[in-house]
Design a protein around this motif. Structure first.
Motif, short mmCIF file in Angstrom:
data_model
loop_
_atom_site.label_atom_id
_atom_site.label_comp_id
_atom_site.label_asym_id
_atom_site.label_seq_id
_atom_site.Cartn_x
_atom_site.Cartn_y
_atom_site.Cartn_z
N ARG A 80 -0.12 -7.25 10.98
CA ARG A 80 0.54 -6.17 10.23
C ARG A 80 0.24 -4.85 10.95
O ARG A 80 -0.88 -4.33 10.85
CB ARG A 80 -0.01 -6.15 8.80
CG ARG A 80 0.58 -5.09 7.92
CD ARG A 80 -0.15 -5.10 6.56
NE ARG A 80 0.37 -4.07 5.70
CZ ARG A 80 1.32 -4.27 4.81
NH1 ARG A 80 1.84 -5.46 4.64
NH2 ARG A 80 1.75 -3.27 4.06
N ASN A 82 4.40 -9.74 3.23
CA ASN A 82 3.76 -10.51 4.29
C ASN A 82 3.72 -9.77 5.64
O ASN A 82 3.62 -10.39 6.68
CB ASN A 82 4.45 -11.86 4.47
CG ASN A 82 5.89 -11.72 4.93
OD1 ASN A 82 6.46 -10.63 4.93
ND2 ASN A 82 6.49 -12.83 5.33
N GLY A 83 3.81 -8.45 5.58
CA GLY A 83 3.72 -7.70 6.83
C GLY A 83 4.41 -6.37 6.78
O GLY A 83 4.51 -5.73 5.73
N GLY A 142 2.48 -14.93 6.75
CA GLY A 142 2.26 -13.88 7.74
C GLY A 142 0.78 -13.71 8.04
O GLY A 142 0.04 -14.67 7.97
N PRO A 143 0.34 -12.49 8.32
CA PRO A 143 1.18 -11.29 8.37
C PRO A 143 1.97 -11.19 9.68
O PRO A 143 1.54 -11.67 10.71
CB PRO A 143 0.18 -10.15 8.25
CG PRO A 143 -1.08 -10.70 8.87
CD PRO A 143 -1.07 -12.19 8.55
N PHE A 144 3.12 -10.55 9.57
CA PHE A 144 4.01 -10.31 10.70
C PHE A 144 4.38 -8.84 10.76
O PHE A 144 4.43 -8.17 9.74
CB PHE A 144 5.34 -11.07 10.54
CG PHE A 144 5.22 -12.53 10.31
CD1 PHE A 144 4.82 -13.39 11.32
CD2 PHE A 144 5.55 -13.08 9.08
CE1 PHE A 144 4.73 -14.75 11.11
CE2 PHE A 144 5.46 -14.45 8.86
CZ PHE A 144 5.05 -15.28 9.88
#
Length: 138
Positions: free
Chosen positions: A67, A125-126, A23-25
């Motif tokens: 994010r 990851n987010g 990520g980040p997502f």
């Protein structure tokens, strides 16, 4: 437990590895009830192997790079006349604006609206924001 349909869809589209990456997502995650709003025949077709490309387009339309917390989205909206425009991994945009009763409403490319029902679900990851309607790209 209210995201099992989304998990199944992500697996059917072959996106599980991508979304569990570094990520980040930011993911606007439709809950099970959101998927129930889609006609059963359409859901079945999307989850079938032949529907993989369309399913992938729809799912990646729910993912934004970076994010973003609810506060980040609110800040972007405030700085841009009340509307935050987010470009998705799929390439099209989502428009996020304040809704009734301190909610945030996302408008998709087709003019459909989805409300964030649970914001700021932190992931390694987010960030995930649960939504009540599946967003549809053009």
């Amino acid at each position: 437990s209210n995201l099992t349909t989304l998990v199944s869809a992500v697996q059917a589209a072959g996106l599980a590895e991508t979304l569990s990456g570094t990520g980040p997502f930011t993911v606007f995650a439709p809950d099970n009830a959101a998927f129930e709003k889609i006609p059963a025949a359409t859901r079945t077709a999307l989850l079938a192997p032949a529907g993989k490309a369309d399913l992938t387009k729809i799912l990646t339309y729910h993912v934004v790079p970076g994010r973003l917390t609810a506060a980040d989205i609110a800040s972007q909206a405030q700085a841009n006349g009340g509307v935050a425009t987010l470009t998705t991994v799929q390439g099209e945009t989502l428009k996020v604006s304040a809704g009734p009763n301190n909610t945030w409403v996302i408008t998709d490319s087709k003019g459909g609206a989805s409300t964030i029902t649970q914001a700021d679900v932190a992931q390694s990851n987010g960030m995930v924001h649960v939504v009540d309607t599946v967003l549809m790209p053009n």
